[in-house]
Enzyme design. Structure first.
Site, PDB file in Angstrom:
ATOM      1  N   ASP A  63       0.867  -1.166   0.000  1.00  0.00           N
ATOM      2  CA  ASP A  63       0.000   0.000   0.000  1.00  0.00           C
ATOM      3  C   ASP A  63       0.913   1.228   0.000  1.00  0.00           C
ATOM      4  OD1 ASP A  63      -2.421   1.551   0.375  1.00  0.00           O
ATOM      5  OD2 ASP A  63      -1.774   1.816   2.448  1.00  0.00           O
ATOM      6  N   ASP A  78      -0.290   5.166   0.931  1.00  0.00           N
ATOM      7  CA  ASP A  78      -0.606   6.184   1.936  1.00  0.00           C
ATOM      8  C   ASP A  78      -0.618   5.608   3.349  1.00  0.00           C
ATOM      9  OD1 ASP A  78      -1.171   8.714   0.443  1.00  0.00           O
ATOM     10  OD2 ASP A  78      -2.566   7.390  -0.598  1.00  0.00           O
ATOM     11  N   ASP A 117      -1.467  -0.538   6.128  1.00  0.00           N
ATOM     12  CA  ASP A 117      -1.505   0.274   7.346  1.00  0.00           C
ATOM     13  C   ASP A 117      -2.907   0.451   7.909  1.00  0.00           C
ATOM     14  OD1 ASP A 117      -2.247   3.596   6.645  1.00  0.00           O
ATOM     15  OD2 ASP A 117      -2.083   2.087   5.063  1.00  0.00           O
TER      16      ASP A 117
END
Length: 220
Positions: A9, A11, A167
């Protein structure tokens, strides 16, 4: 080792753009003499969640609110904040080690390529990634697995040959829905207690060398 590729991922994982997003909104509320209540700010899905945020600000400001001006000023401020960001602790070490191990690298993000690509370019990391799969290329965002399935398709690999890194809880759900094992490194605004589904949970990418990470998830 059966792992051939790592899918990241972007961001909140590779760079702390979640904090700059929140701070850009705090700045915009304060520009109107108001304080943002951060409760519920981060959505449980990927993609653009800004429309309800602008609606809330418009309701607080009243008829004088100018949506176009607000967006332009906030985005300019966020770009300034993003320009000061460095890769999250441990991320570059993981990428370096992945290169030494001959692992293929991909990004699977709900954000647009204009954002992800620009941030990777600025950090000098874009060339490390063989595949970029981004939000404007899929019809639905995480927790739907579409962007992970696109990354796997471009890699030409089955899910069992790759590991995802996320995250957020909805990112972990998307990775699992695509058949991937998933290592979670929660961003500063995520509740660690919610990551019970992750195959491995780490406070930071700097907490464990990549070899140990892969050993922990290999065979799961």
């Amino acid at each position: 080792m059966t792992i051939k590729a790592l899918i990241f991922d972007f961001d909140g994982l590779m760079m702390d753009t979640e904090t700059t997003l929140l701070e850009s909104w705090r700045w915009e509320w304060r520009r109107h003499g108001l304080e943002l209540d951060p409760t519920g700010f981060f959505a449980d899905h990927g993609g653009d969640a800004n429309e309800p945020r602008y609606a809330a600000l418009a309701a607080a400001v009243g008829p004088s609110f100018d949506r176009g001006s607000s967006h332009e000023l906030r985005m300019a401020h966020r770009l300034t904040l993003n320009a000061a960001l460095e890769p999250a602790p441990g991320i570059v070490d993981w990428l370096d080690r992945a290169g030494e191990l001959g692992l293929r690298l991909a990004v699977a993000s709900s954000s647009a390529i204009t954002h992800v690509g620009a941030m990777l370019d600025r950090a000098g990391l874009r060339a490390r990634f063989e595949v970029l799969a981004t939000g404007e290329e899929v019809a639905v965002h995480k927790p739907d697995p579409a962007v992970y399935l696109l990354a796997l398709h471009r890699l030409g690999l089955p899910a069992q040959d790759a590991v995802a890194f996320e995250d957020t809880v909805h990112g972990v759900a998307a990775a699992h829905a695509a058949g991937l094992r998933c290592v979670a490194v929660p961003n500063p605004h995520a509740d660690h207690a919610r990551f019970t589904a992750a195959d491995l949970l780490l406070p930071s990418a700097a907490d464990l060398p990549l070899d140990a990470v892969l050993t922990a998830v290999d065979g799961r």
